[in-house]
Design an enzyme around this catalytic site. Structure first.
Site, PDB file in Angstrom:
ATOM      1  CB  SER A 137       3.616 -17.009  -7.843  1.00 53.72           C
ATOM      2  OG  SER A 137       2.277 -17.350  -7.621  1.00 53.72           O
ATOM      3  CE1 TYR A 161       2.943 -11.777  -6.855  1.00 54.46           C
ATOM      4  CE2 TYR A 161       1.298 -13.468  -7.313  1.00 54.46           C
ATOM      5  CZ  TYR A 161       2.479 -13.081  -6.711  1.00 54.46           C
ATOM      6  OH  TYR A 161       3.189 -13.984  -5.975  1.00 54.46           O
ATOM      7  CE  LYS A 165       6.389 -12.853  -7.542  1.00 54.49           C
ATOM      8  NZ  LYS A 165       7.593 -12.631  -6.753  1.00 54.49           N
TER       9      LYS A 165
HETATM   10  C1  UD1 Z   1      -4.118 -16.592  -4.298  1.00 52.60           C
HETATM   11  C2  UD1 Z   1      -3.739 -15.809  -5.511  1.00 52.60           C
HETATM   12  C3  UD1 Z   1      -2.487 -16.408  -6.083  1.00 52.60           C
HETATM   13  C4  UD1 Z   1      -1.371 -16.425  -5.028  1.00 52.60           C
HETATM   14  C5  UD1 Z   1      -1.866 -17.195  -3.812  1.00 52.60           C
HETATM   15  C6  UD1 Z   1      -0.852 -17.094  -2.677  1.00 52.60           C
HETATM   16  C7  UD1 Z   1      -5.859 -14.939  -6.394  1.00 52.60           C
HETATM   17  C8  UD1 Z   1      -6.861 -14.992  -7.498  1.00 52.60           C
HETATM   18  N1  UD1 Z   1      -4.825 -15.805  -6.462  1.00 52.60           N
HETATM   19  O1  UD1 Z   1      -4.363 -17.909  -4.723  1.00 52.60           O
HETATM   20  O2  UD1 Z   1      -2.074 -15.669  -7.192  1.00 52.60           O
HETATM   21  O3  UD1 Z   1      -0.232 -17.052  -5.550  1.00 52.60           O
HETATM   22  O4  UD1 Z   1      -3.076 -16.617  -3.348  1.00 52.60           O
HETATM   23  O5  UD1 Z   1      -1.217 -17.921  -1.631  1.00 52.60           O
HETATM   24  O6  UD1 Z   1      -5.962 -14.139  -5.477  1.00 52.60           O
HETATM   25  N2  UD1 Z   1     -11.576 -18.706  -0.684  1.00 52.60           N
HETATM   26  C9  UD1 Z   1     -12.876 -18.625  -0.220  1.00 52.60           C
HETATM   27  N3  UD1 Z   1     -13.206 -17.586   0.599  1.00 52.60           N
HETATM   28  C10 UD1 Z   1     -12.314 -16.613   0.959  1.00 52.60           C
HETATM   29  C11 UD1 Z   1     -10.985 -16.704   0.465  1.00 52.60           C
HETATM   30  C12 UD1 Z   1     -10.648 -17.759  -0.361  1.00 52.60           C
HETATM   31  O7  UD1 Z   1     -13.729 -19.472  -0.528  1.00 52.60           O
HETATM   32  O8  UD1 Z   1     -12.692 -15.669   1.688  1.00 52.60           O
HETATM   33  C13 UD1 Z   1     -11.201 -19.838  -1.559  1.00 52.60           C
HETATM   34  C14 UD1 Z   1     -10.754 -19.420  -2.946  1.00 52.60           C
HETATM   35  O9  UD1 Z   1     -11.848 -19.282  -3.821  1.00 52.60           O
HETATM   36  C15 UD1 Z   1      -9.828 -20.593  -3.316  1.00 52.60           C
HETATM   37  C16 UD1 Z   1      -9.228 -21.008  -1.966  1.00 52.60           C
HETATM   38  O10 UD1 Z   1     -10.118 -20.490  -0.964  1.00 52.60           O
HETATM   39  O11 UD1 Z   1     -10.572 -21.671  -3.822  1.00 52.60           O
HETATM   40  C17 UD1 Z   1      -7.831 -20.441  -1.732  1.00 52.60           C
HETATM   41  O12 UD1 Z   1      -7.887 -19.048  -1.915  1.00 52.60           O
HETATM   42  P1  UD1 Z   1      -6.626 -18.105  -1.604  1.00 52.60           P
HETATM   43  O13 UD1 Z   1      -6.071 -18.425  -0.262  1.00 52.60           O
HETATM   44  O14 UD1 Z   1      -7.055 -16.699  -1.862  1.00 52.60           O
HETATM   45  O15 UD1 Z   1      -5.532 -18.581  -2.645  1.00 52.60           O
HETATM   46  P2  UD1 Z   1      -5.630 -18.674  -4.249  1.00 52.60           P
HETATM   47  O16 UD1 Z   1      -6.828 -18.013  -4.773  1.00 52.60           O
HETATM   48  O17 UD1 Z   1      -5.399 -20.085  -4.628  1.00 52.60           O
END
Ligand code: UD1
Length: 364
Positions: A137, A161, A165
């Site tokens: 990842s 996590y 990895k």
């Molecule tokens: C998350 C994991 C990462 C994993 C990946 C798998 C965390 C900190 N990281 O990444 O380790 O490999 O998923 O896909 O959990 N967002 C919002 N509102 C929400 C949810 C998300 O604004 O309710 C934003 C987040 O701040 C981010 C983006 O959407 O900027 C993507 O978020 P998310 O889908 O959770 O992925 P990651 O945080 O990049």
């Protein structure tokens, strides 16, 4: 065509990869304990691959079990070699993957992800099966200092996590005799063929809407949350942070369609099976970043649903921008993502609207 063991093959990326592998002519044994997946996913993979019952029995063996269970692993490898159909390669998806949960249950994460990999690799060693594609990842880059992120960027996991990895990646490097070298391509002197695939943000679903992401409990990732909102399984959407140093202030990520990720696995497997012993480390990403608000707009367009949102504080552990430098993977595998953000939104919507309760649909 090869006989492959797919651990965690009923999960989100696993099920889409099984479909692509079956279509490419490989025969599969799937080992899955269904801790965050459903046997229905594999039934639908059989349906999508248009396999008759007879063909399905021959080409897709499904075994329920834990990857840490040495007895089951022994049986699978032994039966294969006794029947003259040895397992030639493994694609290893099985593992726990929720960042927030990994802080609450670090020992479970080390047990399943690290001890599970160790049990699997020991059995492979014992049976002389030396080819493996491993689900890693981009989370192991932590808060990378620059973007796009190449495979040579420092490994700095910021959550348990990611630490698991990173640990498995090190175990694989040790096994290949390539300890302490972070070059994305290394020759292995002891016969191992290993691909470590670092996924960025895999999203989307098979275009048919028959298989897709079905997280158990409350999802924390952007796409499952947006799609549950659109079908009214939840009522609010919070954008985590509007003061990031990005063009619109919201977080930027490299989203990649799960079908492209699945194709990346077959390309990596082909590369391993058709060239010499090696350890390759590859970013699976598109190299393009989209902000939360850009994703939201694209999703609204694809679904026709207006998403009401509020801007809230940053989520702990988030970073501003995570975008892959995928050039090495493109060169090495001759593979490139084909699908766009609009395709990812369309396919997530097709999946979620046809399966509002995921694989738990009564009518499924
Ligand atoms: C998350 C994991 C990462 C994993 C990946 C798998 C965390 C900190 N990281 O990444 O380790 O490999 O998923 O896909 O959990 N967002 C919002 N509102 C929400 C949810 C998300 O604004 O309710 C934003 C987040 O701040 C981010 C983006 O959407 O900027 C993507 O978020 P998310 O889908 O959770 O992925 P990651 O945080 O990049």
């Amino acid at each position: 065509m090869a006989r492959l063991l797919i651990t965690g093959g009923a999960g989100f990326i696993g099920s889409h990869t099984c479909l692509v592998l079956l279509n490419a002519g490989h025969d599969l044994i799937v080992l899955d304990n269904y801790s965050n997946s459903s046997p229905k996913a594999l039934e639908r993979v059989i349906e999508l691959a248009s396999l008759s019952l007879e063909k399905a029995t021959l080409r897709l063996e499904v075994v329920q079990g834990d990857v840490r269970d040495e007895g089951i692993l022994e049986r699978l490898f032994l039966e294969g070699s006794q029947a003259g159909r040895p397992i030639e390669a493994v694609i290893h998806f099985a593992g726990l993957k929720a960042v927030a949960e990994s802080f609450l249950k670090p020992t479970s994460y080390w047990s399943v992800n690290v001890c599970g990999s160790q049990a699997l690799l020991s059995k492979m060693e014992a049976y002389g099966c030396k080819t493996i594609v491993f689900s890693s990842s981009a989370t192991l880059y932590g808060a990378a200092k620059s973007s796009p992120i190449p495979e040579t960027a420092p490994i700095r996991p910021v959550n348990p996590y990611g630490a698991t990895k990173a640990a498995v990646e090190m175990m694989l490097a040790d096994l290949a005799g390539c300890s302490g070298n972070d070059a994305p391509f290394q020759t292995s002197q002891n016969g191992w063929r290993i691909a470590r695939l670092r996924y960025f943000n895999p999203v989307g679903a098979h275009p048919s809407g028959r298989i897709g992401e079905d997280p158990s409990g409350h999802p924390n990732n952007l796409f499952p949350i947006l799609s549950q909102l659109a079908i009214k399984r939840r009522s609010s959407f919070k954008v985590f942070g509007s003061d990031w140093p990005t063009p619109d202030g919201t977080g930027v990520r490299d989203y990649i369609h799960v079908m492209d990720v699945a194709e990346g696995h077959t390309a990596a497997l082909d590369a391993l099976l058709t060239s010499g012993p090696q350890l390759i480390t590859l970013n699976l990403g598109s190299g393009k970043g989209y902000s939360v608000l850009e994703v939201l707009k694209a999703f609204e367009k694809a679904s026709g649903v207006t998403v009401n949102y509020e801007l809230v504080d940053r989520r702990q552990g988030d970073v501003a921008i995570t975008v892959a430098d995928p050039q090495f993977a493109y060169r090495r595998l001759g593979w490139k993502p084909k699908l766009k953000l609009s395709d990812m939104c369309r396919d997530v919507w097709t999946w979620q609207s046809a399966n509002p309760l995921g694989f738990h649909n009564e009518a499924a």
